[in-house]
Design an enzyme around this catalytic site. Structure first.
Site, PDB file in Angstrom:
ATOM      1  N   GLY A 135       0.806  -1.220   0.000  1.00 22.17           N
ATOM      2  CA  GLY A 135       0.000   0.000   0.000  1.00 22.17           C
ATOM      3  C   GLY A 135       0.831   1.258   0.000  1.00 22.17           C
ATOM      4  O   GLY A 135       1.756   1.401  -0.802  1.00 22.17           O
ATOM      5  N   CYS A 182      13.341   5.052  -3.405  1.00 19.75           N
ATOM      6  CA  CYS A 182      12.604   4.497  -4.547  1.00 19.75           C
ATOM      7  C   CYS A 182      13.477   4.403  -5.802  1.00 19.75           C
ATOM      8  O   CYS A 182      12.970   4.393  -6.935  1.00 19.75           O
ATOM      9  CB  CYS A 182      11.343   5.305  -4.817  1.00 19.75           C
ATOM     10  SG  CYS A 182      10.228   5.369  -3.400  1.00 19.75           S
TER      11      CYS A 182
END
Length: 217
Positions: free
Chosen positions: A153, A171
């Site tokens: 999520g 990321c």
């Protein structure tokens, strides 16, 4: 069908991840969808395609290789994590639709506080648009679809320590700045942010019957 909101408090990462996998593996077409709300003990998680070079200096923070998309990120106290355990076939959602819903929910909440933010097609997550922190990432997301159901999520930096992000390329982007809500809206509390974002997610998912659960009861 109702939606269950499971409030887990602060938990180590591995047991919650294992529980997500077990929940998804054992659910069927009658299983109620759930949102799990948690803060984790400090941990780096690396997605399936994660590259070692994005872990610059993990030090004493454990690294867990996980089964979501994306590269490396950090979870820890003061960061709101919401896992979306949804039967996407039953609600007729594609992955892109669900990603958009999560990003738009975060953007809507930030806008309610006077904070302008945006999503990017090339890098999932939510980024600030204005001021000295323009371009900084304030929320990340990563999903996994298995057997037509989603898990993993979003993570939303509220009042967490940002220094662990300096030990990684967040990321997978070298030098990406990160931000937290408390520096933009000092009066907001973690609980206020959690409650408000949950309300937006619930509304956008179309649920009116909600069951709140504490822990793994």
């Amino acid at each position: 069908m109702p939606l269950k909101i499971r409030l887990l408090g602060q938990q180590p990462y591995l047991p919650v991840w294992q529980s997500m996998q077990d929940f998804t593996a054992n659910r069927d077409e009658t299983t109620t969808d759930e949102l799990w709300v948690v803060q984790h003990d400090s941990v780096f998680t690396q997605g399936q395609a994660g590259k070692a070079e994005h872990l610059l200096n993990p030090g004493d923070i454990p690294v867990v290789k996980v089964d979501r998309g994306g590269q490396v990120t950090w979870h820890g106290p003061g960061q709101l994590v919401i896992y979306l355990l949804l039967d996407v076939r039953r609600i007729n959602y594609g992955v892109r639709h669900l990603v958009n819903l999560i990003e738009e929910s975060l953007i809507e909440y930030l806008a309610s506080l006077g904070v302008a933010a945006e999503a990017r097609p090339d890098a999932p997550g939510v980024y600030l648009q204005e001021g000295s922190l323009a371009g900084a990432k304030i929320a990340a997301l990563g999903l996994k679809i298995r057997r037509g159901c989603s898990f993993h999520g979003l993570s939303f930096n509220i009042n967490c320590d940002l220094s662990p992000f300096q030990r990684i390329n967040p990321c997978g982007y070298a030098g990406m700045p990160v931000a937290r809500l408390i520096d933009l809206v000092p009066k907001v509390t973690f609980q206020q942010a959690q409650d408000a974002l949950l309300a937006i997610l619930i509304r956008r998912l179309g649920h009116t019957q909600i069951i709140y659960l504490n822990g793994q009861e």
